[in-house]
Design a protein around this motif. Structure first.
Motif, PDB file in Angstrom:
ATOM      1  N   LEU A 204     -45.808  65.119 -17.992  1.00 44.24           N
ATOM      2  CA  LEU A 204     -45.555  63.608 -18.635  1.00 44.24           C
ATOM      3  C   LEU A 204     -44.949  63.822 -19.948  1.00 44.24           C
ATOM      4  O   LEU A 204     -43.997  63.191 -20.300  1.00 44.24           O
ATOM      5  CB  LEU A 204     -46.688  62.668 -18.655  1.00 44.24           C
ATOM      6  N   LYS A 205     -45.641  64.661 -20.623  1.00 44.37           N
ATOM      7  CA  LYS A 205     -45.308  65.090 -22.022  1.00 44.37           C
ATOM      8  C   LYS A 205     -43.830  65.354 -21.970  1.00 44.37           C
ATOM      9  O   LYS A 205     -43.112  64.904 -23.029  1.00 44.37           O
ATOM     10  CB  LYS A 205     -46.173  66.121 -22.671  1.00 44.37           C
ATOM     11  N   SER A 206     -43.404  66.311 -21.083  1.00 48.61           N
ATOM     12  CA  SER A 206     -42.131  66.669 -21.295  1.00 48.61           C
ATOM     13  C   SER A 206     -41.117  65.800 -20.527  1.00 48.61           C
ATOM     14  O   SER A 206     -39.962  65.956 -20.645  1.00 48.61           O
ATOM     15  CB  SER A 206     -42.158  68.230 -20.473  1.00 48.61           C
ATOM     16  N   ASP A 207     -41.514  64.906 -19.588  1.00 47.78           N
ATOM     17  CA  ASP A 207     -40.666  64.136 -18.782  1.00 47.78           C
ATOM     18  C   ASP A 207     -40.639  62.661 -18.785  1.00 47.78           C
ATOM     19  O   ASP A 207     -39.917  61.988 -18.357  1.00 47.78           O
ATOM     20  CB  ASP A 207     -41.204  64.396 -17.346  1.00 47.78           C
ATOM     21  N   LEU A 208     -41.432  62.158 -20.221  1.00 41.13           N
ATOM     22  CA  LEU A 208     -41.448  61.059 -20.215  1.00 41.13           C
ATOM     23  C   LEU A 208     -40.097  60.161 -20.640  1.00 41.13           C
ATOM     24  O   LEU A 208     -39.641  58.987 -20.235  1.00 41.13           O
ATOM     25  CB  LEU A 208     -42.607  60.186 -21.217  1.00 41.13           C
ATOM     26  N   ASP A 209     -39.141  61.062 -21.406  1.00 39.19           N
ATOM     27  CA  ASP A 209     -38.236  60.500 -21.530  1.00 39.19           C
ATOM     28  C   ASP A 209     -37.155  59.979 -20.330  1.00 39.19           C
ATOM     29  O   ASP A 209     -36.309  59.092 -20.298  1.00 39.19           O
ATOM     30  CB  ASP A 209     -37.254  61.539 -22.487  1.00 39.19           C
ATOM     31  N   ASN A 210     -37.288  60.962 -19.472  1.00 42.20           N
ATOM     32  CA  ASN A 210     -36.278  60.870 -18.114  1.00 42.20           C
ATOM     33  C   ASN A 210     -36.864  59.847 -17.218  1.00 42.20           C
ATOM     34  O   ASN A 210     -36.189  59.805 -16.261  1.00 42.20           O
ATOM     35  CB  ASN A 210     -36.303  62.216 -17.611  1.00 42.20           C
ATOM     36  N   LEU A 211     -38.099  59.403 -17.367  1.00 43.40           N
ATOM     37  CA  LEU A 211     -38.691  58.400 -16.340  1.00 43.40           C
ATOM     38  C   LEU A 211     -38.240  56.861 -16.839  1.00 43.40           C
ATOM     39  O   LEU A 211     -38.110  56.446 -17.793  1.00 43.40           O
ATOM     40  CB  LEU A 211     -40.243  58.610 -16.565  1.00 43.40           C
ATOM     41  N   ARG A 212     -38.492  56.095 -15.854  1.00 42.76           N
ATOM     42  CA  ARG A 212     -37.946  54.860 -16.107  1.00 42.76           C
ATOM     43  C   ARG A 212     -39.117  54.195 -16.616  1.00 42.76           C
ATOM     44  O   ARG A 212     -40.161  54.511 -16.699  1.00 42.76           O
ATOM     45  CB  ARG A 212     -38.037  53.937 -14.839  1.00 42.76           C
ATOM     46  N   ALA A 213     -38.987  53.357 -17.629  1.00 40.21           N
ATOM     47  CA  ALA A 213     -39.988  52.850 -18.681  1.00 40.21           C
ATOM     48  C   ALA A 213     -41.209  52.198 -17.941  1.00 40.21           C
ATOM     49  O   ALA A 213     -42.532  52.477 -18.273  1.00 40.21           O
ATOM     50  CB  ALA A 213     -39.428  51.809 -19.364  1.00 40.21           C
TER      51      ALA A 213
END
Length: 349
Positions: A204-213
């Motif tokens: 999640l640390k690396s992928d949070l930006d790409n996930l829908r809010a």
């Protein structure tokens, strides 16, 4: 670093401190109640016998020493030992030979073998019992579901691979629709089922930006809820050298005491609880028997320290010995073993 939990009694002056330190050091060395003459000889203070007797009476009133019925001398109480280990112990450096033995014994091998070696080395170097609490299993989930419980509340349902179901109510400031909750659950299950929460956190640390809010928000909520730490598989315990405690006069002179001590070591629950407490603390912890419910056995003390894998604390190790042990010698043994074990385990990954 030692845990300074107890304040020095405010009425205690340097002279009283020096005499208490001398008394405890002599008692650790000789195992006999310490009298005024011994204190006068070893304290290096030029004091009359009457003055020493007065100071001893004060220390007894403070609950730091006590007089066994059969002797004119005094011995430390658990509270006296606590003050001593928190504020008076000067830790001795470990001899080079001992450090070499440690480094040689903790070469990266299979994790289980390294943990067994650590317990043996702690016992060999301290001449008491060595204990290592093995890492807890990482909590893995098979399935996660979110349900709306009304405004500002979501129910998180988590199913483990073993079929255990855990529920958590999550307070939320954002109002999610039922379809958002279903979609978030589906996404998380597809991406992360069978992985540990630690892996999810890192991902999640690396992928949070790409996930829908909404999905990242719900996942972050689930991780914060404590469900990741909830009922984690208990670690186990490796105990080595408990028979050495039979050679300690204070512990083996009384059959009833001996039976109680081995019951405690056999049941493991007291020690597991104590080591668990220690794993949440930083650095060396010292538990003194009779001082708290954590170690009800009067004549025992445990010196422990957490160890880590790649910066993450995963367990605790320590030495179980008599309260009358050379703390200045055993503390560095525990400290260095925890550092070397952390190194040996981390370099495997």
């Amino acid at each position: 670093r030692l845990n300074h939990r107890h304040k020095i009694p405010s009425t205690m002056d340097e002279r009283s401190r020096a005499l208490l330190k001398t008394l405890i050091e002599r008692y650790i060395e000789e195992g006999q109640p310490v009298g005024s003459r011994t204190l006068s000889r070893f304290s290096g203070l030029d004091l009359s016998a009457a003055t020493i007797r007065n100071v001893m009476a004060d220390l007894e009133d403070m609950g730091l020493v006590t007089s066994p019925h059969t002797s004119a001398g005094r011995i430390p109480t658990p509270r006296g030992y606590r003050l001593f280990v928190d504020t008076m112990v000067t830790v001795r450096p470990l001899e080079e030979i001992a450090t070499r033995e440690l480094e040689k014994g903790l070469l990266p091998d299979s994790p289980q073998r390294v943990l067994n070696s650590a317990a043996q080395i702690l016992s060999n170097l301290s001449h008491f019992a060595g204990v290592v609490m093995t890492p807890k299993r990482a909590q893995v989930f098979k399935h996660i579901e979110f349900l709306r419980l009304g405004e500002g509340k979501i129910l998180l349902i988590m199913v483990t691979p073993e079929g255990d179901v855990q529920n958590r109510i999550l307070p939320t400031s954002q109002d999610y629709t039922p379809s958002q909750l279903i979609e978030a659950g589906n996404y998380i299950n597809t991406q992360f089922a069978g992985k540990s929460f630690e892996q999810v956190r890192l991902h999640l640390k690396s992928d949070l930006d790409n996930l829908r809010a909404d999905i990242s928000g719900l996942m972050a909520l689930a991780l914060q809820s404590g469900v990741a730490d909830y009922d984690m598989g208990r670690g186990d315990m490796v105990l080595s050298g408990e028979r050495r405690l039979l050679n300690v006069g204070d512990l083996s002179s009384n059959l009833d005491k001996l039976r109680k001590m081995f019951d405690m070591l056999e049941q493991k629950s007291v020690l597991m609880q104590l080591l668990d407490v220690s794993s949440h603390a930083d650095g060396i912890q010292i538990f003194i028997g009779g001082e708290s419910d954590l170690l009800p056995y009067e004549d025992l003390a445990v010196i422990s320290a957490p160890y880590s894998v790649d910066g993450q604390i995963v367990g605790t190790l320590g030495v179980i010995g008599p309260t009358r042990m050379a703390y200045d010698r055993v503390i560095p043994i525990v400290d260095i073993t925890s550092k070397l074990l952390s190194g040996a385990l981390s370099s495997q990954n």
